[in-house]
Design a protein around this motif. Structure first.
Motif, PDB file in Angstrom:
ATOM      1  N   GLY A  20       0.809  -1.220   0.000  1.00 52.46           N
ATOM      2  CA  GLY A  20       0.000   0.000   0.000  1.00 52.46           C
ATOM      3  C   GLY A  20       0.839   1.264   0.000  1.00 52.46           C
ATOM      4  N   THR A  21       2.163   1.120  -0.011  1.00 53.15           N
ATOM      5  CA  THR A  21       3.035   2.284  -0.080  1.00 53.15           C
ATOM      6  C   THR A  21       3.862   2.204  -1.355  1.00 53.15           C
ATOM      7  OG1 THR A  21       4.821   1.207   1.152  1.00 53.15           O
ATOM      8  CG2 THR A  21       3.198   2.453   2.425  1.00 53.15           C
ATOM      9  N   ALA A  22       4.408   3.345  -1.742  1.00 52.76           N
ATOM     10  CA  ALA A  22       5.235   3.398  -2.943  1.00 52.76           C
ATOM     11  C   ALA A  22       6.395   4.348  -2.705  1.00 52.76           C
ATOM     12  CB  ALA A  22       4.406   3.865  -4.128  1.00 52.76           C
ATOM     13  N   LEU A  23       7.462   4.167  -3.470  1.00 48.74           N
ATOM     14  CA  LEU A  23       8.604   5.062  -3.369  1.00 48.74           C
ATOM     15  C   LEU A  23       8.249   6.421  -3.962  1.00 48.74           C
ATOM     16  CD1 LEU A  23      11.424   2.619  -4.497  1.00 48.74           C
ATOM     17  CD2 LEU A  23      10.849   3.282  -2.170  1.00 48.74           C
ATOM     18  N   THR A  33      13.905   6.934  -1.256  1.00 47.63           N
ATOM     19  CA  THR A  33      13.503   5.932  -0.275  1.00 47.63           C
ATOM     20  C   THR A  33      12.335   6.397   0.581  1.00 47.63           C
ATOM     21  OG1 THR A  33      15.142   6.762   1.284  1.00 47.63           O
ATOM     22  CG2 THR A  33      15.803   4.935  -0.135  1.00 47.63           C
ATOM     23  N   LEU A  34      11.855   7.603   0.359  1.00 49.34           N
ATOM     24  CA  LEU A  34      10.687   8.080   1.091  1.00 49.34           C
ATOM     25  C   LEU A  34       9.449   7.328   0.620  1.00 49.34           C
ATOM     26  CD1 LEU A  34      11.302  11.937   1.000  1.00 49.34           C
ATOM     27  CD2 LEU A  34      11.696  10.373   2.913  1.00 49.34           C
ATOM     28  N   LEU A  35       8.650   6.860   1.559  1.00 53.04           N
ATOM     29  CA  LEU A  35       7.436   6.115   1.221  1.00 53.04           C
ATOM     30  C   LEU A  35       6.224   7.013   1.306  1.00 53.04           C
ATOM     31  CD1 LEU A  35       7.996   2.752   3.098  1.00 53.04           C
ATOM     32  CD2 LEU A  35       8.220   3.195   0.666  1.00 53.04           C
ATOM     33  N   ARG A  36       5.341   6.852   0.349  1.00 55.40           N
ATOM     34  CA  ARG A  36       4.094   7.615   0.338  1.00 55.40           C
ATOM     35  C   ARG A  36       2.936   6.639   0.173  1.00 55.40           C
ATOM     36  NH1 ARG A  36       5.089  12.978   0.307  1.00 55.40           N
ATOM     37  NH2 ARG A  36       7.148  13.617  -0.394  1.00 55.40           N
ATOM     38  N   GLU A  40      -0.585  10.276  -1.502  1.00 56.41           N
ATOM     39  CA  GLU A  40       0.694  10.988  -1.581  1.00 56.41           C
ATOM     40  C   GLU A  40       1.139  11.584  -0.249  1.00 56.41           C
ATOM     41  OE1 GLU A  40       2.867  11.087  -4.209  1.00 56.41           O
ATOM     42  OE2 GLU A  40       1.494   9.654  -5.115  1.00 56.41           O
ATOM     43  N   ASN A  41       0.683  11.018   0.870  1.00 57.70           N
ATOM     44  CA  ASN A  41       1.149  11.451   2.187  1.00 57.70           C
ATOM     45  C   ASN A  41       2.423  10.703   2.537  1.00 57.70           C
ATOM     46  OD1 ASN A  41      -1.156  13.082   2.587  1.00 57.70           O
ATOM     47  ND2 ASN A  41      -2.322  11.290   3.264  1.00 57.70           N
ATOM     48  N   LEU A  42       3.388  11.404   3.123  1.00 55.63           N
ATOM     49  CA  LEU A  42       4.639  10.780   3.551  1.00 55.63           C
ATOM     50  C   LEU A  42       4.350   9.870   4.741  1.00 55.63           C
ATOM     51  CD1 LEU A  42       7.694  10.691   3.160  1.00 55.63           C
ATOM     52  CD2 LEU A  42       7.878  12.558   4.797  1.00 55.63           C
ATOM     53  N   VAL A  43       4.751   8.582   4.622  1.00 50.68           N
ATOM     54  CA  VAL A  43       4.444   7.629   5.695  1.00 50.68           C
ATOM     55  C   VAL A  43       5.685   6.959   6.267  1.00 50.68           C
ATOM     56  CG1 VAL A  43       2.085   7.138   4.949  1.00 50.68           C
ATOM     57  CG2 VAL A  43       3.978   5.795   4.022  1.00 50.68           C
ATOM     58  N   GLY A  44       6.871   7.208   5.714  1.00 49.74           N
ATOM     59  CA  GLY A  44       8.073   6.604   6.285  1.00 49.74           C
ATOM     60  C   GLY A  44       9.167   6.431   5.257  1.00 49.74           C
ATOM     61  N   HIS A  45      10.111   5.545   5.579  1.00 54.57           N
ATOM     62  CA  HIS A  45      11.245   5.248   4.712  1.00 54.57           C
ATOM     63  C   HIS A  45      11.251   3.759   4.355  1.00 54.57           C
ATOM     64  CE1 HIS A  45      12.662   9.080   6.284  1.00 54.57           C
ATOM     65  NE2 HIS A  45      13.567   9.092   5.324  1.00 54.57           N
TER      66      HIS A  45
END
Length: 118
Positions: A20-23, A33-36, A40-45
């Motif tokens: 459910g996340t993408a680079l 390496t930021l996950l969204r 398109e909300n930033l959710v982690g690395h």
């Protein structure tokens, strides 16, 4: 495994991230390496793992699967050969009968005198 090309260092990596996340897209045109998430909300690395281990693992698994398929095919081949042989022979015999029953007509052009070598 590093590759140097054009003043940059390239390294094979495997990316691990939750479903459910993408680079993220980076400013240089690559991926960050930021996950969204989908909005398109930033959710982690993302976690980066050495790629040569993944490649070595895939090669090992592929070799095992390929050898297993080869052995299974070699064991099954004689059984399949005898199973399908009668059907193939019947079809071949029907083809020969069909060919032998059809009359051959010689065209008029070929009924005249023929040239012979001297």
């Amino acid at each position: 495994m590093n590759i140097r090309w054009g003043g940059s260092v390239w390294e094979l990596m495997v990316v691990k991230h939750p479903v459910g996340t993408a680079l993220s897209n980076s400013a240089s045109g690559g991926l960050s390496t930021l996950l969204r998430d989908g909005a398109e909300n930033l959710v982690g690395h993302a976690d980066l793992l050495k790629g040569w281990r993944a490649v070595a693992g895939l090669v090992a698994v592929s070799a095992v699967v390929a050898s297993g398929l080869t052995v299974a095919t070699m064991k099954a081949a004689p059984h399949l050969k005898t199973k399908f042989r009668p059907a193939a022979q019947d079809m071949a015999e029907e083809g020969v009968e069909a060919i032998s029953d059809t009359p051959v007509e010689v065209p008029e052009a070929h009924k005249g005198p023929r040239l012979h070598t001297v």
